[in-house]
Scaffold this motif. Structure first.
Motif, PDB file in Angstrom:
ATOM      1  N   GLU A 318       0.672  -1.114  -0.024  1.00  0.00           N
ATOM      2  CA  GLU A 318       0.013  -0.122   0.143  1.00  0.00           C
ATOM      3  C   GLU A 318       0.886   1.112   0.063  1.00  0.00           C
ATOM      4  O   GLU A 318       0.451   2.376  -0.575  1.00  0.00           O
ATOM      5  N   ARG A 319       1.899   1.316   0.963  1.00  0.00           N
ATOM      6  CA  ARG A 319       3.004   2.517   0.703  1.00  0.00           C
ATOM      7  C   ARG A 319       4.496   1.865   0.504  1.00  0.00           C
ATOM      8  O   ARG A 319       4.632   0.785   1.248  1.00  0.00           O
ATOM      9  N   ILE A 320       4.908   2.682  -0.175  1.00  0.00           N
ATOM     10  CA  ILE A 320       6.498   2.474  -0.281  1.00  0.00           C
ATOM     11  C   ILE A 320       7.236   3.629   0.150  1.00  0.00           C
ATOM     12  O   ILE A 320       7.037   4.683  -0.237  1.00  0.00           O
ATOM     13  N   LEU A 321       8.022   3.451   1.236  1.00  0.00           N
ATOM     14  CA  LEU A 321       8.272   4.474   2.112  1.00  0.00           C
ATOM     15  C   LEU A 321      10.037   4.322   2.377  1.00  0.00           C
ATOM     16  O   LEU A 321      10.522   3.230   2.302  1.00  0.00           O
ATOM     17  N   PRO A 322      10.578   5.416   2.470  1.00  0.00           N
ATOM     18  CA  PRO A 322      12.135   5.317   3.041  1.00  0.00           C
ATOM     19  C   PRO A 322      12.229   4.768   4.426  1.00  0.00           C
ATOM     20  O   PRO A 322      11.320   4.737   5.173  1.00  0.00           O
ATOM     21  N   LEU A 323      13.252   4.156   4.787  1.00  0.00           N
ATOM     22  CA  LEU A 323      13.515   3.428   5.978  1.00  0.00           C
ATOM     23  C   LEU A 323      13.185   4.314   7.026  1.00  0.00           C
ATOM     24  O   LEU A 323      12.556   3.897   7.919  1.00  0.00           O
ATOM     25  N   ASP A 324      13.582   5.687   7.063  1.00  0.00           N
ATOM     26  CA  ASP A 324      13.385   6.575   8.211  1.00  0.00           C
ATOM     27  C   ASP A 324      12.051   6.776   8.462  1.00  0.00           C
ATOM     28  O   ASP A 324      11.633   7.302   9.649  1.00  0.00           O
ATOM     29  N   GLN A 325      10.997   6.670   7.232  1.00  0.00           N
ATOM     30  CA  GLN A 325       9.647   6.988   7.609  1.00  0.00           C
ATOM     31  C   GLN A 325       8.836   5.855   8.114  1.00  0.00           C
ATOM     32  O   GLN A 325       7.779   5.932   8.368  1.00  0.00           O
ATOM     33  N   ILE A 326       9.275   4.420   7.745  1.00  0.00           N
ATOM     34  CA  ILE A 326       8.587   3.269   8.018  1.00  0.00           C
ATOM     35  C   ILE A 326       8.202   3.215   9.647  1.00  0.00           C
ATOM     36  O   ILE A 326       6.855   3.194   9.903  1.00  0.00           O
ATOM     37  N   GLY A 327       9.171   3.550  10.542  1.00  0.00           N
ATOM     38  CA  GLY A 327       9.012   3.638  11.810  1.00  0.00           C
ATOM     39  C   GLY A 327       7.889   4.688  12.286  1.00  0.00           C
ATOM     40  O   GLY A 327       7.051   4.320  13.060  1.00  0.00           O
ATOM     41  N   VAL A 328       7.907   5.868  11.860  1.00  0.00           N
ATOM     42  CA  VAL A 328       7.046   6.788  12.105  1.00  0.00           C
ATOM     43  C   VAL A 328       5.506   6.451  11.435  1.00  0.00           C
ATOM     44  O   VAL A 328       4.709   6.563  12.137  1.00  0.00           O
ATOM     45  N   ALA A 329       5.584   5.872  10.450  1.00  0.00           N
ATOM     46  CA  ALA A 329       4.073   5.274   9.798  1.00  0.00           C
ATOM     47  C   ALA A 329       3.409   4.316  10.906  1.00  0.00           C
ATOM     48  O   ALA A 329       2.125   4.104  10.967  1.00  0.00           O
ATOM     49  N   LEU A 330       4.535   3.373  11.437  1.00  0.00           N
ATOM     50  CA  LEU A 330       3.933   2.347  12.108  1.00  0.00           C
ATOM     51  C   LEU A 330       3.649   3.154  13.455  1.00  0.00           C
ATOM     52  O   LEU A 330       2.715   2.548  14.169  1.00  0.00           O
ATOM     53  N   ARG A 331       4.157   3.912  14.040  1.00  0.00           N
ATOM     54  CA  ARG A 331       3.745   4.570  15.201  1.00  0.00           C
ATOM     55  C   ARG A 331       2.239   5.020  15.170  1.00  0.00           C
ATOM     56  O   ARG A 331       1.538   5.129  16.038  1.00  0.00           O
TER      57      ARG A 331
END
Length: 339
Positions: A318-331
């Motif tokens: 659904e989403r393709i994200l830079p590594l540093d943004q994946i943690g933010v998206a999960l939070r």
């Protein structure tokens, strides 16, 4: 395969050359006495695989791996004396793009266990380099009753470059209550335990290897710990299954993601991180089709853009994200446990 050997010890380099030369399937392309020479030689004559030592003067194996993956990417196997004594460096090298790790074969003699283990690793990497697609294994038979103690399951799959990527995704936060986390990282069973301990030192959550029969556990990160595939049944119990025995990816991310899609009725998120090959892509698609949230790492931040690329091509993420943004998206999606 054409193989480059990197080792500052002439005796160790010769032991590696002897093992490779004894196989009719591989040729030694060049030998380097240090990391800087290896980086240069990879650019001048790129091999299929580099056997990389860790501890070397001037430029160690971690930095050499990072520069090779940046300037002349190829498969890298860490081959070093006493790898268990250098666990931190091993996982930094894997975070920089190394595929796996094994011990240097005996300096004297031939045909020992160290020779066989090295050749087995090389054979597996050869399969990974050739694989363009793989059939997911079937999960263990479902059992009747489902558990509801865990309301959200975060399933993370990774391969080449994965240890550091997993740590960065999970660092600095503790998920909201009733969240369980399972990590499937392509790594030899001998290093699954050290990987779990290392990961536990990088993040604020407890981490432990998943044992056969374990249930999902809220607030705990469970890490696949064998060369067999981690599976989950309808009661949300974890088991290990050797089938398919000839599957190059071990343990397989696809196998576990398919189990999540089939058996986990609650909210779930699948995250597919950096890695060589296509493992995890079909399983991530199954999770998306089952109504789960799915994320893949982007190309720019991946050490090797193989597994996430395959997921993107299938429309699995659904989403393709830079590594540093994946943690933010999960939070934002899962929430954070109140202090």
């Amino acid at each position: 395969m054409k193989i480059g050997i990197v080792n500052d010890s002439a005796m160790a380099a010769e032991a590696l050359r002897r093992v490779v030369a004894a196989s009719r399937d591989h040729d030694v392309l060049w030998m380097a006495r240090g990391g800087a020479d290896a980086v240069r030689l990879c650019q001048e004559a790129r091999p299929d695989l580099v056997l990389m030592d860790l501890v070397m003067p001037e430029m160690d194996g971690v930095e050499a791996t990072r520069l090779i993956m940046q300037h002349a990417p190829c498969a890298i196997l860490i081959v070093t004396a006493q790898p268990r004594d250098n666990v931190g460096q091993v996982f930094r090298a894997m975070g920089a793009g190394a595929i796996d790790v094994t011990a240097t074969p005996a300096l004297l003699g031939a045909g020992g266990a160290g020779d066989s283990e090295l050749l087995a690793k090389i054979k597996t990497i050869g399969k990974l380099l050739r694989v363009s697609a793989g059939e997911p294994a079937a999960a263990s038979a479902a059992e009747p009753a489902a558990r509801g103690a865990v309301r959200h399951l975060l399933a993370i799959g990774a391969s080449t470059g994965g240890p550091g990527a997993v740590a960065r995704v999970l660092a600095g936060w503790t998920p909201a209550p009733a969240t369980a986390i399972v990590v499937v990282q392509h790594i030899d069973a001998n290093f699954a335990g050290p990987f779990a301990r290392w990961l536990g030192e990088q993040i604020s959550m407890p981490v432990r290897p998943a044992e056969a029969g374990d249930a999902l556990e809220a607030g705990v990160v469970l890490v696949a710990r064998t060369n067999d595939h981690l599976v989950m049944d309808a009661r949300l119990r974890l088991h290990y299954d050797a089938s398919p025995s000839d599957y190059a990816y071990r343990p397989s991310v696809d196998v576990f993601f398919h189990c999540v899609a089939r058996h986990f009725s609650g909210d779930a998120t699948g995250v597919l991180l950096t890695g060589m090959g296509r493992d995890g892509a079909a399983g991530l698609l199954a999770m998306r089709q089952a109504g789960k949230h799915t994320i893949a790492q982007d190309q720019a931040s991946s050490a090797v853009y193989g597994m996430p690329r395959a997921a993107a091509e299938l429309g699995a993420a659904e989403r393709i994200l830079p590594l540093d943004q994946i943690g933010v998206a999960l939070r934002n999606r899962v929430g954070v446990r109140a202090l």
